[in-house]
Enzyme design. Sequence first.
Site, PDB file in Angstrom:
ATOM      1  N   HIS A   1     -75.359 -47.609 -43.292  1.00 45.62           N
ATOM      2  CA  HIS A   1     -76.210 -46.448 -43.007  1.00 45.62           C
ATOM      3  C   HIS A   1     -75.396 -45.170 -43.088  1.00 45.62           C
ATOM      4  O   HIS A   1     -74.241 -45.136 -42.675  1.00 45.62           O
ATOM      5  CB  HIS A   1     -76.886 -46.564 -41.636  1.00 45.62           C
ATOM      6  CG  HIS A   1     -75.950 -46.924 -40.535  1.00 45.62           C
ATOM      7  ND1 HIS A   1     -75.528 -48.213 -40.309  1.00 45.62           N
ATOM      8  CD2 HIS A   1     -75.328 -46.164 -39.608  1.00 45.62           C
ATOM      9  CE1 HIS A   1     -74.692 -48.228 -39.291  1.00 45.62           C
ATOM     10  NE2 HIS A   1     -74.547 -46.985 -38.840  1.00 45.62           N
TER      11      HIS A   1
ATOM     12  N   HIS B   1     -75.143 -41.382 -41.794  1.00 38.76           N
ATOM     13  CA  HIS B   1     -75.613 -40.469 -40.748  1.00 38.76           C
ATOM     14  C   HIS B   1     -75.762 -39.071 -41.350  1.00 38.76           C
ATOM     15  O   HIS B   1     -74.828 -38.557 -41.977  1.00 38.76           O
ATOM     16  CB  HIS B   1     -74.579 -40.360 -39.619  1.00 38.76           C
ATOM     17  CG  HIS B   1     -74.396 -41.605 -38.822  1.00 38.76           C
ATOM     18  ND1 HIS B   1     -75.083 -41.849 -37.647  1.00 38.76           N
ATOM     19  CD2 HIS B   1     -73.599 -42.697 -39.011  1.00 38.76           C
ATOM     20  CE1 HIS B   1     -74.701 -43.025 -37.157  1.00 38.76           C
ATOM     21  NE2 HIS B   1     -73.812 -43.547 -37.958  1.00 38.76           N
TER      22      HIS B   1
END
Length: 124
Positions: A96, A98
């Site tokens: 992921h 950010h």
Amino acid sequence: MDCIFCKKIEEKKECLFENELAFAFFDGFPVNKGHTLIIPKRHVKTFFDLTKEEVAAMKELADKVKEYLDKEYHPDGYNVGLNCGEAAGQTVMHCHMHIIPRYVGDIENPRGGVRNIIKGISLY
Ligand code: AMP
Ligand code: ZN
């Protein structure tokens, strides 16, 4: 597989933006107003496991997320980061990115940005 991020994709839960290969949603425990995560739809652990096409798909969503956050929250800057591996602080093992909006005055001295992560282990 028991992955909270794969589950979000499956259920199309909390989707902010998506394309064929990537998916964006607000972080459940935001560190700043508008903190967003962008993930590949394929379950891989880190940035280094991504294909060129997945990187491009995530960049496309990053641009959309920025446009959206600029309009909604008017941040003054962004930190963009990926934690790759437990030693680097990764807690959810589905890659992921950010996207963290930053606001003038949100901390006293923002100098260094993501570099501050390693202040504690700095060799110099
Ligand atoms: P990292 O520490 O880089 O692995 O980041 C994991 C991120 O996922 C953190 O910013 C968490 O706040 C976020 N997070 C954990 N669980 C959830 C969830 N169920 N929904 C949305 N975000 C989550
Ligand atoms: Zn997953």
